[in-house]
Write an enzyme that holds these catalytic residues in place. Structure first.
Site, PDB file in Angstrom:
ATOM      1  N   THR A   1     -37.149  34.632   7.089  1.00 24.15           N
ATOM      2  CA  THR A   1     -37.466  34.376   8.511  1.00 24.15           C
ATOM      3  C   THR A   1     -36.475  33.417   9.160  1.00 24.15           C
ATOM      4  OG1 THR A   1     -38.927  32.588   7.803  1.00 24.15           O
ATOM      5  CG2 THR A   1     -39.923  34.762   8.188  1.00 24.15           C
ATOM      6  N   ASP A   2     -35.778  32.606   8.346  1.00 21.58           N
ATOM      7  CA  ASP A   2     -34.926  31.556   8.932  1.00 21.58           C
ATOM      8  C   ASP A   2     -33.846  32.116   9.861  1.00 21.58           C
ATOM      9  OD1 ASP A   2     -34.845  29.114   6.190  1.00 21.58           O
ATOM     10  OD2 ASP A   2     -36.416  29.765   7.576  1.00 21.58           O
TER      11      ASP A   2
ATOM     12  N   TYR B   1     -41.323  27.753  -3.636  1.00 20.70           N
ATOM     13  CA  TYR B   1     -41.105  29.113  -4.170  1.00 20.70           C
ATOM     14  C   TYR B   1     -39.605  29.359  -4.199  1.00 20.70           C
ATOM     15  CZ  TYR B   1     -39.885  30.179   0.549  1.00 20.70           C
ATOM     16  OH  TYR B   1     -39.272  30.156   1.771  1.00 20.70           O
TER      17      TYR B   1
ATOM     18  N   THR C   1     -38.667  35.158   1.747  1.00 18.56           N
ATOM     19  CA  THR C   1     -39.942  34.744   1.164  1.00 18.56           C
ATOM     20  C   THR C   1     -40.813  35.924   0.806  1.00 18.56           C
ATOM     21  OG1 THR C   1     -39.840  32.771   2.496  1.00 18.56           O
ATOM     22  CG2 THR C   1     -41.989  33.322   1.607  1.00 18.56           C
TER      23      THR C   1
ATOM     24  N   SER D   1     -32.740  33.676   3.552  1.00 18.53           N
ATOM     25  CA  SER D   1     -31.889  34.071   4.690  1.00 18.53           C
ATOM     26  C   SER D   1     -31.091  32.915   5.273  1.00 18.53           C
ATOM     27  CB  SER D   1     -32.729  34.734   5.779  1.00 18.53           C
ATOM     28  OG  SER D   1     -33.437  33.791   6.531  1.00 18.53           O
TER      29      SER D   1
ATOM     30  N   LYS E   1     -37.542  32.247  15.876  1.00 21.62           N
ATOM     31  CA  LYS E   1     -38.509  31.628  14.968  1.00 21.62           C
ATOM     32  C   LYS E   1     -39.037  30.375  15.664  1.00 21.62           C
ATOM     33  CE  LYS E   1     -39.354  30.152  10.216  1.00 21.62           C
ATOM     34  NZ  LYS E   1     -38.819  30.040   8.840  1.00 21.62           N
TER      35      LYS E   1
ATOM     36  N   GLU F   1     -24.898  22.555  37.674  1.00 21.48           N
ATOM     37  CA  GLU F   1     -24.374  21.165  37.690  1.00 21.48           C
ATOM     38  C   GLU F   1     -22.913  21.142  37.242  1.00 21.48           C
ATOM     39  OE1 GLU F   1     -28.432  19.688  35.762  1.00 21.48           O
ATOM     40  OE2 GLU F   1     -27.084  18.016  36.185  1.00 21.48           O
TER      41      GLU F   1
HETATM   42  N1  DGL Z   1     -36.205  30.691   2.684  1.00 21.59           N
HETATM   43  C1  DGL Z   1     -36.201  30.996   4.105  1.00 21.59           C
HETATM   44  C2  DGL Z   1     -35.670  32.402   4.341  1.00 21.59           C
HETATM   45  O1  DGL Z   1     -35.468  33.160   3.393  1.00 21.59           O
HETATM   46  C3  DGL Z   1     -37.554  30.909   4.766  1.00 21.59           C
HETATM   47  C4  DGL Z   1     -38.580  31.661   4.088  1.00 21.59           C
HETATM   48  C5  DGL Z   1     -38.928  32.959   4.725  1.00 21.59           C
HETATM   49  O2  DGL Z   1     -39.812  32.917   5.553  1.00 21.59           O
HETATM   50  O3  DGL Z   1     -38.366  34.013   4.412  1.00 21.59           O
HETATM   51  O4  DGL Z   1     -35.452  32.693   5.520  1.00 21.59           O
END
Ligand code: DGL
Length: 347
Positions: free
Chosen positions: A112-113, A46, A33, A79, A185, A304
């Site tokens: 971020t993913d 986006y 992003t 990502s 995350k 367990e």
């Molecule tokens: N499209 C996802 C990625 O590229 C989430 C957006 C981001 O935060 O980068 O990981």
């Protein structure tokens, strides 16, 4: 006129000298992003990975006072499309930068993913005293109050700070600094997207300054080595939930995976259907690791479930997605369960 010329020459010389004294940072861009272009400044929609790294650097001229920066475009993806091949490309390039003393630090711009996964993979395969800091953004570059420029600026200040060396790979995001092993995350949309439920942030980046408040306990240099030719074993993750069928695991056995990580409930528990399927997986020579879908705490041996009897190992406090990475790399060294379990308690 002569005086003016000699003054100018001195000025240029001083600027060049100052530039030579600045640390060298190489930014490896993967997309995400932070490089995304939105459909409008207010909508969440986006396309990730559209803006080249040189434009991202150009958007924060203040970094020119911090370091001599060059960018390399490794990939241009969201990502969620991150691959083991790109991980290997990043690892090989970082090890090359380190071996050839090409830079003082590396920053990686990344979606971020799966940023926590890339951070952890690199943490396990690059030398710990090579500062590597990942960052990204939750808003695209065209959104109101885009968070990318500030996150990138902070990541560079973290990467060049002398206190960062030796800490292994870090994530710098929303003024928090997180250890690669602990970070995950935590939010689908908030700008404070990352957290470390078991340990919290290790430090903060604010006002161009970096402060650390804790240090990772685990060994940061491992025995795992990655080259462009390394073929990583296949390790998949299966989620446990009420009524989960054995087929979820039997399908993996049929695919002849090398390892299975179970995102179990609570302390890595699962139902009798999974229990029977796990026995079949172990009998087929597949390494099965019990992890937990719970975001904090750890999975302990023989709570367990008697792991010795079942033939399973445990993830300790690694999330399922990170236990998979540890098991993949561990399996490049051995299939011995005792040694594999040791890796989870050592690194
Ligand atoms: N499209 C996802 C990625 O590229 C989430 C957006 C981001 O935060 O980068 O990981």
């Amino acid at each position: 006129m002569k005086k003016l010329l000699s003054l100018l020459t001195c000025l240029i010389f001083i600027i060049q000298m100052q530039a030579q004294q600045l640390p060298k940072v190489i930014i490896l861009a993967t997309g995400g992003t932070i490089a995304g272009v939105g459909t409008s400044s207010t909508s969440a929609g986006y396309t990730a990975g559209k803006i080249p790294i040189d434009d991202l650097i150009g958007a924060i001229p203040a970094v020119k006072k911090l370091a001599n920066i060059t960018g390399e475009q490794i990939s241009s993806i969201g990502s969620q499309d991150m691959t083991i091949d790109i991980w290997k490309k990043l690892a090989v390039r970082i090890n090359q930068i380190y071996a050839n003393h090409e830079a003082n630090a590396v920053v990686i711009t990344h979606g971020t993913d799966t940023q926590e996964e890339t951070a952890y993979f690199l943490d396990l395969v690059v030398p710990s005293d090579m500062p590597v800091v990942l960052t990204g953004s939750m808003r695209s570059s065209t959104a109101i109050s885009a968070d990318g420029p500030k996150n990138l600026y902070d990541a560079i200040t973290v990467a060049i700070d002398p206190k960062t060396k030796g800490r292994g790979v870090l994530v710098s995001f929303n003024e928090g600094i997180f250890d690669a092993r602990e970070v995950m995350k935590m939010s689908t949309s908030f700008t404070n997207a990352f957290g470390s439920p078991n340990t919290g942030a290790v430090g903060h980046a604010f006002d161009s300054k970096v402060e650390y408040y804790s240090k990772a306990e685990r060994e940061v240099n491992t025995t795992f080595k990655i080259t462009a030719d390394t073929k990583l074993p296949v390790v998949d993750i299966v989620y446990m939930y009420a009524g989960a069928p054995a087929a979820n695991i039997d399908d993996m056995i049929a695919r002849k995976v090398d390892g299975i990580v179970i995102a179990g409930v609570g302390n890595g528990n699962f139902n009798t259907a999974y229990m029977d399927a796990v026995k079949r997986a172990v009998a087929a020579g597949i390494i099965v690791c019990r992890a937990s879908r719970a975001p904090s705490g750890r999975v302990v041996l023989h709570d367990e479930i008697n792991d010795d009897e079942l033939g399973t190992i445990v993830s300790d406090d690694l999330t399922p997605q990170k236990a998979r990475i540890m098991l993949m790399l561990g399996l490049t060294q051995t299939k011995d369960k005792a040694q594999l379990q040791k890796y989870f308690f050592q690194y």
